[in-house]
Scaffold this motif. Structure first.
Motif, PDB file in Angstrom:
ATOM      1  N   LEU A  89       0.717  -1.137  -0.024  1.00  0.00           N
ATOM      2  CA  LEU A  89       0.093  -0.022   0.139  1.00  0.00           C
ATOM      3  C   LEU A  89       0.875   1.200  -0.035  1.00  0.00           C
ATOM      4  CD1 LEU A  89      -2.564  -0.866   2.550  1.00  0.00           C
ATOM      5  CD2 LEU A  89      -2.993  -0.905   0.308  1.00  0.00           C
ATOM      6  N   ASN A  90       0.458   2.241  -0.646  1.00  0.00           N
ATOM      7  CA  ASN A  90       1.179   3.448  -0.688  1.00  0.00           C
ATOM      8  C   ASN A  90       1.025   4.093   0.635  1.00  0.00           C
ATOM      9  OD1 ASN A  90       1.458   3.393  -3.505  1.00  0.00           O
ATOM     10  ND2 ASN A  90      -0.293   4.546  -3.714  1.00  0.00           N
ATOM     11  N   THR A  91       1.771   5.087   1.126  1.00  0.00           N
ATOM     12  CA  THR A  91       1.795   5.706   2.379  1.00  0.00           C
ATOM     13  C   THR A  91       0.393   6.501   2.582  1.00  0.00           C
ATOM     14  OG1 THR A  91       4.030   5.691   2.594  1.00  0.00           O
ATOM     15  CG2 THR A  91       2.819   7.229   4.002  1.00  0.00           C
ATOM     16  N   LEU A  92      -0.424   6.161   3.327  1.00  0.00           N
ATOM     17  CA  LEU A  92      -1.517   6.819   3.393  1.00  0.00           C
ATOM     18  C   LEU A  92      -1.502   7.736   4.716  1.00  0.00           C
ATOM     19  CD1 LEU A  92      -4.064   3.973   2.883  1.00  0.00           C
ATOM     20  CD2 LEU A  92      -3.529   5.635   1.134  1.00  0.00           C
ATOM     21  N   GLN A  93      -2.379   9.094   4.642  1.00  0.00           N
ATOM     22  CA  GLN A  93      -2.187   9.953   5.607  1.00  0.00           C
ATOM     23  C   GLN A  93      -3.831   9.935   6.478  1.00  0.00           C
ATOM     24  OE1 GLN A  93       0.564  12.017   6.763  1.00  0.00           O
ATOM     25  NE2 GLN A  93       1.679  10.475   5.365  1.00  0.00           N
ATOM     26  N   CYS A  94      -3.552  10.202   7.569  1.00  0.00           N
ATOM     27  CA  CYS A  94      -4.762  10.201   8.522  1.00  0.00           C
ATOM     28  C   CYS A  94      -5.308  11.626   7.909  1.00  0.00           C
ATOM     29  CB  CYS A  94      -4.858  10.187   9.895  1.00  0.00           C
ATOM     30  SG  CYS A  94      -6.062  10.622  10.859  1.00  0.00           S
ATOM     31  N   PRO A  95      -6.709  11.783   7.654  1.00  0.00           N
ATOM     32  CA  PRO A  95      -7.258  13.031   7.514  1.00  0.00           C
ATOM     33  C   PRO A  95      -7.282  13.717   8.368  1.00  0.00           C
ATOM     34  CG  PRO A  95      -9.081  11.269   7.151  1.00  0.00           C
ATOM     35  CD  PRO A  95      -7.737  10.608   7.537  1.00  0.00           C
ATOM     36  N   ASP A  96      -7.566  13.530   9.897  1.00  0.00           N
ATOM     37  CA  ASP A  96      -7.597  14.249  10.939  1.00  0.00           C
ATOM     38  C   ASP A  96      -6.346  14.634  11.731  1.00  0.00           C
ATOM     39  OD1 ASP A  96     -10.359  14.507  10.603  1.00  0.00           O
ATOM     40  OD2 ASP A  96     -10.595  12.622  12.087  1.00  0.00           O
ATOM     41  N   CYS A  97      -5.345  13.410  11.759  1.00  0.00           N
ATOM     42  CA  CYS A  97      -3.940  13.543  12.442  1.00  0.00           C
ATOM     43  C   CYS A  97      -3.054  14.299  11.663  1.00  0.00           C
ATOM     44  CB  CYS A  97      -3.890  12.615  13.367  1.00  0.00           C
ATOM     45  SG  CYS A  97      -5.111  11.932  14.349  1.00  0.00           S
ATOM     46  N   ASN A  98      -3.040  13.693  10.117  1.00  0.00           N
ATOM     47  CA  ASN A  98      -1.770  14.030   9.250  1.00  0.00           C
ATOM     48  C   ASN A  98      -0.807  12.988   9.753  1.00  0.00           C
ATOM     49  OD1 ASN A  98      -3.275  15.820   7.539  1.00  0.00           O
ATOM     50  ND2 ASN A  98      -2.845  17.538   9.031  1.00  0.00           N
ATOM     51  N   ILE A  99      -0.851  12.014  10.271  1.00  0.00           N
ATOM     52  CA  ILE A  99       0.049  11.061  10.564  1.00  0.00           C
ATOM     53  C   ILE A  99      -0.146   9.740   9.370  1.00  0.00           C
ATOM     54  CG2 ILE A  99       0.518  11.697  12.793  1.00  0.00           C
ATOM     55  CD1 ILE A  99      -0.703   9.148  13.862  1.00  0.00           C
ATOM     56  N   SER A 100       0.908   8.952   9.138  1.00  0.00           N
ATOM     57  CA  SER A 100       0.889   7.963   8.368  1.00  0.00           C
ATOM     58  C   SER A 100       0.101   6.918   8.867  1.00  0.00           C
ATOM     59  CB  SER A 100       2.184   7.167   8.107  1.00  0.00           C
ATOM     60  OG  SER A 100       3.069   8.092   7.467  1.00  0.00           O
ATOM     61  N   LEU A 101      -0.970   6.117   8.271  1.00  0.00           N
ATOM     62  CA  LEU A 101      -1.660   5.346   8.637  1.00  0.00           C
ATOM     63  C   LEU A 101      -1.007   3.762   8.746  1.00  0.00           C
ATOM     64  CD1 LEU A 101      -5.262   5.992   6.646  1.00  0.00           C
ATOM     65  CD2 LEU A 101      -4.293   6.613   9.084  1.00  0.00           C
ATOM     66  N   GLU A 102      -1.455   3.025   9.653  1.00  0.00           N
ATOM     67  CA  GLU A 102      -0.578   1.634   9.676  1.00  0.00           C
ATOM     68  C   GLU A 102      -1.566   0.465   9.108  1.00  0.00           C
ATOM     69  OE1 GLU A 102      -0.208   1.079  13.607  1.00  0.00           O
ATOM     70  OE2 GLU A 102       1.227   2.700  14.315  1.00  0.00           O
ATOM     71  N   PRO A 103      -0.977  -0.374   8.087  1.00  0.00           N
ATOM     72  CA  PRO A 103      -1.763  -1.177   7.576  1.00  0.00           C
ATOM     73  C   PRO A 103      -1.892  -2.366   8.475  1.00  0.00           C
ATOM     74  CG  PRO A 103       0.324  -0.931   6.428  1.00  0.00           C
ATOM     75  CD  PRO A 103       0.188   0.123   7.513  1.00  0.00           C
ATOM     76  N   LEU A 104      -3.066  -2.801   8.433  1.00  0.00           N
ATOM     77  CA  LEU A 104      -3.351  -3.983   9.347  1.00  0.00           C
ATOM     78  C   LEU A 104      -3.948  -5.001   8.439  1.00  0.00           C
ATOM     79  CD1 LEU A 104      -5.182  -2.392  12.386  1.00  0.00           C
ATOM     80  CD2 LEU A 104      -3.161  -3.608  12.296  1.00  0.00           C
ATOM     81  N   VAL A 105      -3.688  -6.304   8.592  1.00  0.00           N
ATOM     82  CA  VAL A 105      -4.374  -7.492   7.953  1.00  0.00           C
ATOM     83  C   VAL A 105      -5.292  -8.280   8.912  1.00  0.00           C
ATOM     84  CG1 VAL A 105      -3.653  -9.621   6.685  1.00  0.00           C
ATOM     85  CG2 VAL A 105      -2.368  -7.645   6.362  1.00  0.00           C
ATOM     86  N   ILE A 106      -6.546  -8.485   8.471  1.00  0.00           N
ATOM     87  CA  ILE A 106      -7.289  -9.342   9.116  1.00  0.00           C
ATOM     88  C   ILE A 106      -7.600 -10.562   8.688  1.00  0.00           C
ATOM     89  CG2 ILE A 106      -9.848  -9.267  10.054  1.00  0.00           C
ATOM     90  CD1 ILE A 106      -9.973  -6.384   9.662  1.00  0.00           C
ATOM     91  N   LYS A 107      -7.083 -11.636   9.223  1.00  0.00           N
ATOM     92  CA  LYS A 107      -7.250 -13.034   8.663  1.00  0.00           C
ATOM     93  C   LYS A 107      -8.757 -13.384   8.545  1.00  0.00           C
ATOM     94  CE  LYS A 107      -2.797 -14.214  10.388  1.00  0.00           C
ATOM     95  NZ  LYS A 107      -1.740 -14.563  11.486  1.00  0.00           N
ATOM     96  N   SER A 108      -9.065 -13.822   7.469  1.00  0.00           N
ATOM     97  CA  SER A 108     -10.356 -14.336   7.193  1.00  0.00           C
ATOM     98  C   SER A 108     -10.514 -15.679   7.953  1.00  0.00           C
ATOM     99  CB  SER A 108     -10.490 -14.245   5.590  1.00  0.00           C
ATOM    100  OG  SER A 108     -11.773 -15.164   5.531  1.00  0.00           O
ATOM    101  N   THR A 109     -11.791 -15.806   8.431  1.00  0.00           N
ATOM    102  CA  THR A 109     -12.078 -17.116   9.372  1.00  0.00           C
ATOM    103  C   THR A 109     -13.472 -17.581   8.451  1.00  0.00           C
ATOM    104  OG1 THR A 109     -13.783 -15.753  10.494  1.00  0.00           O
ATOM    105  CG2 THR A 109     -11.338 -16.091  11.434  1.00  0.00           C
TER     106      THR A 109
END
Length: 179
Positions: free
Chosen positions: A40-60
């Motif tokens: 993923l590209n570096t995404l910025q939080c629209p409120d805090c202007n810090i980089s978003l952390e990617p999370l992977v949710i495992k499918s069950t």
């Protein structure tokens, strides 16, 4: 369960603390993990202007073996999700009810703090153009910020509220309303 802000008891299906008004966030830690190197590209939080952390949710879900990826702000706990990923989360992580719980839907709809707080149009974390605001589904009580090309922004606690909405039969009600 207790409120993380004031430690007041939260009802089992509660999404907003009755004492301090804090929206209770869904815990994604048990269903996925943070990843450092991701395409993923570096995404910025629209409120805090810090980089978003990617999370992977495992499918069950047995039918869908694909892992789901969301981006999360570590400061405000907002989530940036693609539309199809949100639909998959609601489908795989929420057990669908046999009947619609209208009382819970009314409580969820009335707990919407998005209508009362000062709101503003936010920039998309990916392209930085202003996103549109819209109600996610009939009686969900969640107004999401939506970028036509990239996805949806959910404030802290709104994913949990959408999961409760789906568990109460909100998706079935919304499908009937659209038909």
């Amino acid at each position: 369960m207790n409120c993380p802000c004031c430690a007041a008891p939260i009802p089992s299906r509660g999404v907003v603390c009755e004492y301090c008004g804090h929206r209770i966030d869904v815990d994604l830690q048990g269903s996925g993990g943070s990843i450092k190197d991701h395409e993923l590209n570096t995404l910025q939080c629209p409120d805090c202007n810090i980089s978003l952390e990617p999370l992977v949710i495992k499918s069950t879900n047995g039918t869908n073996k694909e892992n789901l990826t969301v981006s999360r702000c570590s400061r405000c706990l907002g989530l940036f999700i693609q539309r199809n990923v949100l639909d998959n989360i609601l489908e795989t992580k929420v057990r669908q009810p046999s009947e619609i719980d209208y009382r819970l839907l009314t409580n969820l709809e009335n707990s919407n703090r998005s209508l009362t707080k000062d709101w503003k149009y936010r920039p998309c974390p990916a392209c930085r153009t202003l996103m549109n605001r819209k109600l996610h589904g009939k009686r969900s009580g969640v107004i999401v910020d939506s970028c036509r090309d990239h996805g949806l922004w959910l404030d802290a606690g709104e994913l949990r509220q959408l999961m409760e909405w789906s568990r109460a039969g909100g998706e079935k009600l919304d499908q009937k309303h659209r038909a």
